[in-house]
Motif scaffolding. Structure first.
Motif, PDB file in Angstrom:
ATOM      1  N   UNK A   1       0.828  -1.204   0.000  1.00  0.00           N
ATOM      2  CA  UNK A   1       0.000   0.000   0.000  1.00  0.00           C
ATOM      3  C   UNK A   1       0.866   1.259   0.000  1.00  0.00           C
ATOM      4  N   UNK A   2       1.924   1.248   0.790  1.00  0.00           N
ATOM      5  CA  UNK A   2       2.841   2.398   0.824  1.00  0.00           C
ATOM      6  C   UNK A   2       3.522   2.573  -0.530  1.00  0.00           C
ATOM      7  N   UNK A   3       3.924   1.467  -1.144  1.00  0.00           N
ATOM      8  CA  UNK A   3       4.579   1.540  -2.441  1.00  0.00           C
ATOM      9  C   UNK A   3       3.626   2.091  -3.507  1.00  0.00           C
ATOM     10  N   UNK A   4       2.382   1.628  -3.493  1.00  0.00           N
ATOM     11  CA  UNK A   4       1.389   2.136  -4.443  1.00  0.00           C
ATOM     12  C   UNK A   4       1.193   3.637  -4.222  1.00  0.00           C
ATOM     13  N   UNK A   5       1.080   4.040  -2.969  1.00  0.00           N
ATOM     14  CA  UNK A   5       0.926   5.456  -2.644  1.00  0.00           C
ATOM     15  C   UNK A   5       2.132   6.250  -3.142  1.00  0.00           C
ATOM     16  N   UNK A   6       3.328   5.745  -2.848  1.00  0.00           N
ATOM     17  CA  UNK A   6       4.552   6.443  -3.260  1.00  0.00           C
ATOM     18  C   UNK A   6       4.651   6.570  -4.779  1.00  0.00           C
ATOM     19  N   UNK A   7       4.228   5.542  -5.505  1.00  0.00           N
ATOM     20  CA  UNK A   7       4.311   5.565  -6.973  1.00  0.00           C
ATOM     21  C   UNK A   7       3.353   6.567  -7.601  1.00  0.00           C
ATOM     22  N   UNK A   8       2.168   6.716  -7.010  1.00  0.00           N
ATOM     23  CA  UNK A   8       1.119   7.473  -7.681  1.00  0.00           C
ATOM     24  C   UNK A   8       0.681   8.753  -6.968  1.00  0.00           C
ATOM     25  N   UNK A   9       1.112   8.991  -5.752  1.00  0.00           N
ATOM     26  CA  UNK A   9       0.602  10.143  -5.005  1.00  0.00           C
ATOM     27  C   UNK A   9       0.968  11.477  -5.660  1.00  0.00           C
ATOM     28  N   UNK A  10       2.154  11.593  -6.241  1.00  0.00           N
ATOM     29  CA  UNK A  10       2.536  12.842  -6.899  1.00  0.00           C
ATOM     30  C   UNK A  10       1.632  13.175  -8.071  1.00  0.00           C
ATOM     31  N   UNK A  11       1.382  12.180  -8.924  1.00  0.00           N
ATOM     32  CA  UNK A  11       0.506  12.398 -10.084  1.00  0.00           C
ATOM     33  C   UNK A  11      -0.921  12.685  -9.645  1.00  0.00           C
TER      34      UNK A  11
END
Length: 193
Positions: A32-42
């Motif tokens: 979940x953290x990795x998914x957040x980190x990958x997409x939170x900026x966009x």
């Protein structure tokens, strides 16, 4: 020597999208953290396009990821994960806007004349400068512009999502484009062409 914890972390950061999705569905906090980190900026950029208020954009971001994690099991890999996530975030952002009762009114002072040097002026602007100008549009104009031009929704889809007529969406887009052109010309009138 790499310990087992470092090796596990390297494996998690190299997960395929499918493995990442499965991990999130299984409530794996690292995934979940990795998914957040990958997409939170966009996704934050998307949120800021719909709301000029930083706190509201943060609220949309948080609500969006809560919804993503709750409904990720419904993602059917019939398109990109990012595209699916964008649709979720747009839905949440437009719901936030409807709570504020955005007005789809006309602004009478948008001049009709368009400078023929506009493409040259636009080419000299950075992406951030263009997004800033889009964010300066009135709520109704900005929302329809984002949904149609950036997200690719049809006017019928926009109408249903915002509770307006498709013709209102078309009119708002036309006026948004004219106003944006004038904002570009006005703000960058001194750029040497």
């Amino acid at each position: 020597m790499i310990n087992n914890k470092d090796n596990k972390h390297q494996h998690i950061t190299r997960l395929t999208e499918e493995e990442l999705i499965k991990g999130c569905i299984n409530n794996n906090t690292h995934c979940q953290k990795l998914l957040f980190d990958r997409y939170s900026g966009k996704m934050m950029s998307l949120c800021l396009r719909y709301s000029n208020d930083e706190q509201e954009a943060q609220d949309i971001l948080q609500e969006g990821f809560i919804k993503i994690f709750a409904y990720l099991h419904q993602f059917r890999s019939e398109g990109s994960l990012e595209g699916w996530m964008r649709r979720v975030f747009v839905s949440i952002a437009t719901r936030h806007l409807s709570k504020r009762k955005i007005k789809f009114t006309d602004i009478e002072s948008v001049p009709e004349n368009i400078n023929s040097n506009l493409p040259i002026v636009v080419s000299k602007l950075s992406e951030d400068e263009i997004h800033k100008l889009i964010r300066s549009l009135p709520d109704g104009y900005r929302t329809v512009f984002n949904m149609n031009v950036i997200e690719g929704y049809s006017h019928d889809e926009i109408g249903k999502m915002l509770g307006i007529q498709a013709t209102t969406s078309r009119t708002q887009l036309l006026k948004a484009r004219k106003m944006l052109q004038q904002l570009i010309i006005k703000q960058y009138n001194s750029i040497e062409i």
